[in-house]
Scaffold this active site. Structure first.
Site, short mmCIF file in Angstrom:
data_model
loop_
_atom_site.label_atom_id
_atom_site.label_comp_id
_atom_site.label_asym_id
_atom_site.label_seq_id
_atom_site.Cartn_x
_atom_site.Cartn_y
_atom_site.Cartn_z
N LYS A 65 0.85 -1.20 0.00
CA LYS A 65 0.00 0.00 0.00
C LYS A 65 0.88 1.25 0.00
O LYS A 65 1.92 1.28 0.69
CB LYS A 65 -0.88 -0.05 1.25
CG LYS A 65 -1.91 1.05 1.37
CD LYS A 65 -2.78 0.85 2.62
CE LYS A 65 -3.88 1.88 2.74
NZ LYS A 65 -4.71 1.71 3.96
N SER A 119 -9.72 1.42 2.96
CA SER A 119 -8.91 2.22 2.08
C SER A 119 -7.84 1.43 1.33
O SER A 119 -7.32 1.92 0.32
CB SER A 119 -8.23 3.32 2.87
OG SER A 119 -7.35 2.78 3.82
N SER A 147 -9.73 -0.88 7.23
CA SER A 147 -9.15 -0.76 5.89
C SER A 147 -8.39 -1.98 5.39
O SER A 147 -8.04 -2.02 4.21
CB SER A 147 -8.22 0.44 5.82
OG SER A 147 -8.97 1.59 5.59
N1 GLN Z 1 -13.15 3.56 6.19
C1 GLN Z 1 -12.61 4.08 7.40
C2 GLN Z 1 -12.29 5.54 7.24
O1 GLN Z 1 -12.61 6.07 6.24
C3 GLN Z 1 -11.41 3.28 7.81
C4 GLN Z 1 -10.21 3.66 7.08
C5 GLN Z 1 -9.00 2.91 7.52
O2 GLN Z 1 -9.09 1.90 8.21
N2 GLN Z 1 -7.86 3.44 7.17
O3 GLN Z 1 -11.74 6.15 8.09
#
Ligand code: GLN
Length: 495
Positions: A80, A155, A179
């Site tokens: 990532k 994400s 995420s």
């Molecule tokens: N979807 C969640 C957010 O938008 C989690 C994102 C993540 O775990 N980085 O914050």
């Protein structure tokens, strides 16, 4: 077909000298060339460097390298775009980092390199890991390999899609509120968020420091155990990493789950849950029972507050963490008449809409007059949420839930409605607030109409989430492995 192998299958063949690391790397590069025009998981990769690294791995193997010491030797991996790899670009899929190149390796990257992995590409993500669909990337939108009209989750959508599309053998992502687990579920792969403090965050660009953890995306549970073992451990460069010895996670995969106690939180099986997801999760629970686990209901009474508490704490921490992107220290700069105007111009042009929304929200909840009403209260409720989990774990060894309320949604379906997007994280956020480990693995498919696939298979993966006690990763891996052995959904390939 080497790109389709798992870590354990590939390294077994490499050790027997049946295949070369170069051939495995070339197979992944060919797959990227074949499918990534549609999937768009990679934001960059370097084929020449990848093959040079693979050749070095082949040399080590020829010289008698020990796979017990280097369990990832010759394994093609991608990361990532939030993890620092020395001399590679690091953008967090934001414009604000410009041409930034990382001057050092993250601790997990050092560990992967020591274990012999071939790190060959950077994977798409929501800008600064803020999002649930990867539509917030400043660069491109990744598509779900099971249905290219749908999101891969976020994400870490690129990390999940790349593994699901067999473009790499395994990948790493980060998980602040789901995420890793949410995209793993939506793309039909295994994803794991370790206990907070299990894996060093040094070299992970911070989103919300008290919630962030790095973890693996893999094609099966054994590979998750292998990767977790490699990346775990105390690191003096991360003050929140915990000095606990690293177990041999692969040895936890005994296949025997008899007597393990599983809790089903009654607050999770509520309205909004897709009937196909409910059916698959119910069947998985019955399956675990048939393997000898016992099942009981548990209660996590503060679950209703998870999303609100998360979006106060995560945005507050993000507003502080992202203050460093000021046009002076990193990446891009847009000039102004004075420094203040330069900051404004740089941040105005460099950050996308969702990141700005979070910074504004986070600054607000931390501001004088509102700090006590929002931030402090959220911290108190966070403690109650953690206590709920710890109390539940006095009765059970693991908690089982759906990973997501629905299968992958359509591109564009929620991107105009931030609240709907936030609500897609309801089952994954509690785990981060409580600091406990969580794992998602495939538990079936939803049949859907109107699917646009690269091959004609109108099905979308469903994920089962297992949550454990702090440092209870071995129990999660054992349960997941036993389930996977007798319910091999993971053997299905998207492409
Ligand atoms: N979807 C969640 C957010 O938008 C989690 C994102 C993540 O775990 N980085 O914050």
């Amino acid at each position: 077909m080497l790109h389709r192998l798992t870590i354990s299958e590939l390294t077994a063949r490499l050790a027997r000298r049946e295949v070369s690391a170069r051939d495995a790397m070339q197979a992944c590069l060919d797959q990227v060339a074949r499918v990534d025009g549609d999937i768009k998981a990679f934001i960059s990769h370097n084929p020449a460097d990848a093959l040079t690294q693979a050749d070095a791995a082949d040399k080590s193997i020829a010289a008698g390298a020990d796979f017990a010491q280097q369990p990832l030797l010759g394994v093609p991996m991608a990361l990532k775009d939030v993890l620092a790899v020395k001399d590679h670009p690091l953008n967090c899929c934001s414009k604000i980092l410009g041409n930034f190149v990382s001057p050092y390796d993250a601790t997990v990257v050092e560990k992967l390199k020591t274990a012999g992995a071939v790190i060959f590409g950077r994977l798409n993500m929501d800008e600064f890991a803020m999002g649930s669909s990867t539509e917030n990337s400043a660069f491109q939108t990744t598509r779900n390999p099971w249905d290219t009209s749908r999101i891969p989750g976020g994400s870490s959508g690129g990390s999940a899609a790349a593994v699901a599309a067999d473009e790499c053998i395994a990948s790493l992502g980060s998980d602040t509120g789901g995420s890793i687990r949410q995209p793993a579920a939506l793309c039909g792969v295994v994803g794991m968020k370790p206990t907070y403090g299990r894996v060093s965050r040094y070299g992970l660009v911070a989103f919300a420091s008290s919630l962030d953890q790095i973890g693996p995306f893999t094609k099966d549970v054994r590979d998750a155990a292998t990767l977790l073992e490699v990346i775990s451990g105390y690191d003096p460069r991360d003050a929140t990493s915990i000095p606990q010895p690293v177990p041999r996670y692969t040895q936890a995969l005994t296949g025997d789950v008899r007597g393990l106690r599983i809790g089903l939180p009654k607050e999770f099986m509520v309205g909004g849950l897709d009937p196909e997801v409910k059916r698959a999760v119910d069947a998985a629970v019955t399956h675990l029972q048939s393997l000898g686990a016992t099942v009981q209901e548990v209660s996590l009474p503060h679950t209703d507050h998870d999303v609100a508490v998360y979006y106060i704490i995560a945005t507050a921490e993000a507003s502080a963490n992202l203050a460093r992107f000021d046009g002076v220290r990193y990446g891009a700069r847009v000039d102004g008449a004075d420094p203040l105007e330069m900051y404004g111009n740089t941040r105005g042009a460099g950050f996308g809409a969702e990141v700005k929304r979070r910074i504004i929200l986070g600054t607000y909840v931390l501001s004088s007059g509102y700090y006590d009403a929002y931030y402090l209260r959220a911290q108190k409720v966070r403690t109650l949420i953690r206590q709920d989990y710890l109390r539940a774990f006095e009765q059970v060894d693991a908690i089982v839930t759906p990973t997501t309320p629905t299968p992958a949604f359509k591109l564009g379906e929620k991107s105009g409605d931030p609240l709907q997007m936030y609500l897609s994280d309801i089952f994954t956020i509690g785990c981060n607030l409580a600091g406990i480990p969580g794992l998602s693995l495939p538990c079936g498919f939803a049949n859907v109409s109107q699917v646009s696939t690269l091959k004609s298979q109108p099905r979308l993966p469903i994920g089962l989430q297992l949550l454990g006690k702090p440092f209870g990763e071995e129990t999660l891996l054992r349960l997941a492995h036993a389930y996977e052995q007798s319910a091999p959904w993971h053997k299905e390939h998207a492409l």
